[in-house]
Structure formats: structure tokens, C-alpha cells
Motif scaffolding. Sequence first.
Motif, PDB file in Angstrom:
ATOM      1  N   UNK A  90      55.482  35.285  28.319  1.00 50.93           N
ATOM      2  CA  UNK A  90      54.139  35.849  28.265  1.00 50.93           C
ATOM      3  C   UNK A  90      53.310  35.177  29.344  1.00 50.93           C
ATOM      4  N   UNK A  91      52.570  35.981  30.116  1.00 51.66           N
ATOM      5  CA  UNK A  91      51.826  35.472  31.265  1.00 51.66           C
ATOM      6  C   UNK A  91      50.363  35.880  31.140  1.00 51.66           C
ATOM      7  N   UNK A  92      49.466  34.933  31.424  1.00 52.49           N
ATOM      8  CA  UNK A  92      48.033  35.214  31.486  1.00 52.49           C
ATOM      9  C   UNK A  92      47.512  34.816  32.863  1.00 52.49           C
ATOM     10  N   UNK A  93      46.797  35.722  33.508  1.00 48.74           N
ATOM     11  CA  UNK A  93      46.160  35.469  34.800  1.00 48.74           C
ATOM     12  C   UNK A  93      44.668  35.712  34.622  1.00 48.74           C
ATOM     13  N   UNK A  94      43.850  34.687  34.887  1.00 49.97           N
ATOM     14  CA  UNK A  94      42.408  34.797  34.683  1.00 49.97           C
ATOM     15  C   UNK A  94      41.652  34.909  35.993  1.00 49.97           C
ATOM     16  N   UNK A  95      40.359  34.613  35.934  1.00 55.53           N
ATOM     17  CA  UNK A  95      39.530  34.661  37.126  1.00 55.53           C
ATOM     18  C   UNK A  95      38.963  36.040  37.387  1.00 55.53           C
ATOM     19  N   UNK A  96      38.111  36.166  38.407  1.00 51.87           N
ATOM     20  CA  UNK A  96      37.493  37.459  38.722  1.00 51.87           C
ATOM     21  C   UNK A  96      38.467  38.396  39.433  1.00 51.87           C
ATOM     22  N   UNK A  97      38.294  39.696  39.204  1.00 55.19           N
ATOM     23  CA  UNK A  97      39.083  40.711  39.900  1.00 55.19           C
ATOM     24  C   UNK A  97      38.349  41.078  41.184  1.00 55.19           C
ATOM     25  N   UNK A  98      38.857  40.593  42.323  1.00 57.06           N
ATOM     26  CA  UNK A  98      38.205  40.834  43.608  1.00 57.06           C
ATOM     27  C   UNK A  98      39.085  41.633  44.552  1.00 57.06           C
ATOM     28  N   UNK A  99      39.996  42.438  43.962  1.00 58.71           N
ATOM     29  CA  UNK A  99      40.901  43.231  44.793  1.00 58.71           C
ATOM     30  C   UNK A  99      40.162  44.312  45.583  1.00 58.71           C
ATOM     31  N   UNK A 100      38.978  44.737  45.114  1.00 57.81           N
ATOM     32  CA  UNK A 100      38.201  45.732  45.856  1.00 57.81           C
ATOM     33  C   UNK A 100      37.331  45.100  46.931  1.00 57.81           C
ATOM     34  N   UNK A 101      37.148  43.780  46.878  1.00 54.41           N
ATOM     35  CA  UNK A 101      36.279  43.097  47.830  1.00 54.41           C
ATOM     36  C   UNK A 101      37.045  42.418  48.954  1.00 54.41           C
ATOM     37  N   UNK A 102      38.255  41.923  48.663  1.00 58.26           N
ATOM     38  CA  UNK A 102      39.043  41.164  49.632  1.00 58.26           C
ATOM     39  C   UNK A 102      40.139  42.055  50.198  1.00 58.26           C
ATOM     40  N   UNK A 103      40.243  42.193  51.522  1.00 57.38           N
ATOM     41  CA  UNK A 103      41.308  43.015  52.110  1.00 57.38           C
ATOM     42  C   UNK A 103      42.683  42.429  51.831  1.00 57.38           C
ATOM     43  N   UNK A 104      43.615  43.268  51.447  1.00 53.01           N
ATOM     44  CA  UNK A 104      44.972  42.839  51.118  1.00 53.01           C
ATOM     45  C   UNK A 104      45.810  42.866  52.390  1.00 53.01           C
ATOM     46  N   UNK A 105      45.950  41.694  53.022  1.00 53.47           N
ATOM     47  CA  UNK A 105      46.694  41.620  54.280  1.00 53.47           C
ATOM     48  C   UNK A 105      48.071  40.987  54.123  1.00 53.47           C
ATOM     49  N   UNK A 106      48.412  40.430  52.952  1.00 49.24           N
ATOM     50  CA  UNK A 106      49.690  39.718  52.833  1.00 49.24           C
ATOM     51  C   UNK A 106      50.539  40.161  51.648  1.00 49.24           C
ATOM     52  N   UNK A 107      50.109  41.144  50.874  1.00 53.15           N
ATOM     53  CA  UNK A 107      50.903  41.604  49.722  1.00 53.15           C
ATOM     54  C   UNK A 107      50.996  43.116  49.666  1.00 53.15           C
ATOM     55  N   UNK A 108      50.773  43.780  50.785  1.00 53.33           N
ATOM     56  CA  UNK A 108      50.648  45.240  50.774  1.00 53.33           C
ATOM     57  C   UNK A 108      51.964  45.942  50.426  1.00 53.33           C
ATOM     58  N   UNK A 109      53.107  45.337  50.775  1.00 56.18           N
ATOM     59  CA  UNK A 109      54.386  46.010  50.544  1.00 56.18           C
ATOM     60  C   UNK A 109      55.096  45.464  49.309  1.00 56.18           C
TER      61      UNK A 109
END
Length: 268
Positions: A90-109
Motif C-alpha cells: 500500500x502506497x501513500x503519496x502526499x503534498x500538493x498536486x502541481x502537475x498542471x503548473x510544472x511542465x513535465x520534462x522528464x517523465x513524459x514517456x
Amino acid sequence: IQVDNDDQHDLSRWVGNVELHDEIRAGRVVPDLRAGAVGSHYSIQKKPAGATTKTDDLGRVTPQLSAGWRLPLALTSVNRLAILEPRMQLVYVGGPDMTDDIPNRDSADYRIDEGNLFLLNRYQGYDYLRPGSRADMGVSAVANDALVGDVTGFVGASYRLSGKPSSGLTVNDDDNLSDIVASLGINPDMPFQINWSGRLASSDFELNESRTTVSGKVRKLGYTVEHVQMAKPYFQSAASDLEEMKLSLSYDLPGGWTASGTKIWDLS
């Protein structure tokens, strides 16, 4: 890292990543505990005109926790030995969701596979970090048979418990259950080996992606035959599924030299 003119992006990124991992021996069951945090600061100076991300100084801290177990099981008979290992976490990942604010340059594929299924942060980089919780499960197998030789296999999947859908888990990003990832390797006592890996849709078991490889060596001649198939939805502009066959040959020459060649057939 400083990136300039990367698809019209200019940005600086500072990242700190720490992870603690411990396995506790408790008889046959092996509990697995992980805790970590990713802290990052972005200075985004430039972006494409049509991008929805921001040009600003942005910071975030992403805590991550997981608790799981694995259970190695040995099965023996006269001519074969097998080790099965079911595993779940079971995994929990917290923190703010900033995927719409920060450009995804290293995990796109990114796509889920056997190698990253049980990682705490299973993306290649740090730009795309999506909060939520999930359950990861799978079974691996290693066997030795007098007839077919060494055999390895795996089957597993991930289920989203909370949070927004994460890209790369399935063709339909709204599904809670990811694609089913599987692999099979056969290495007989002969001059060749066979490896297969693939992803199947959890709804109808349609094969979304597969890679089959037959390789070996006969005296000085080495060969590899590879077949690759990938479903159309992975490519927005594709007219059909991707499918190709590749043949690679190599020949050992005197003096440590090798001659090699490759031919690719487009089966799409």
C-alpha cells in the motif's frame, strides 16, 4: 538542472530526494517498509504560448510512504524446482498536486512495467508527481526444469485507491485498475533463449503492448529476432497499431572485430 529551449521551455530546478527502506524478517513473511520525501524548487522563465503551465518560482514537498509484504514459497519435485513470491504493498503519496503548473520534462514517456511497479516513486524523474494512494500487487516465479531449462515469469497490476488518475497506467486514464503487466523468459540448455513482456487491458485482456525476443549464438554467428506491438491509443496521430519485426545478426571476426547488421520490417 538548468534547461534552455527544451521544446520552448526555459527553467531551473533544484531537487532533494531521501528514501528509507527496511525489511523485517518475521518467519516466512517479509514485511517491507519505505518512507521518503522529494523536495523541489522551480524557476520557470519561459514556456510555449499554448502551454497551461506557469512561468513563476514554485516549490513543493512530496512525502511518500509504503507498507507491504512478500512471501517466498519453494516448490520442488524430482526434475524441477520453482520459487513463487506473491507481493503486495500500500502506497501513500502526499503534498500538493502541481502537475498542471510544472511542465513535465522528464517523465513524459512513462508507462507502468515490471521494473517500476513496486517503486515508491515509479516515474523516471521528478516533474510529474501526483498525490494519492494505491495498492500494488504481483507474483514472480523462478523455475528450473530438466526439459525447458530456466524459466522466469511475472504478473502484476496497480489499483488506484484515491487521487486523480495518473497517466501511463492504462490506455483509459480514468480506470482505477492499471494494465496487467506480465513477462516470461525461457532459457533452455540450447543456443537460444526466449523473452516476452507485455501489458494487457484489465477490462478485456486485450494486448496493448508486447515485445517478443528470440536470441542466441551458433559458433561465431549471433542472432536476435524481435517482434514489437503497441496499441494505437498510445500515439494520438497514429492511423493504426504499431507493429514491427527486427532481425539482427553479428559475426565474430579475427582480432576481436565483429561485423553486424540489422533489418527492420514495418508490419503496420
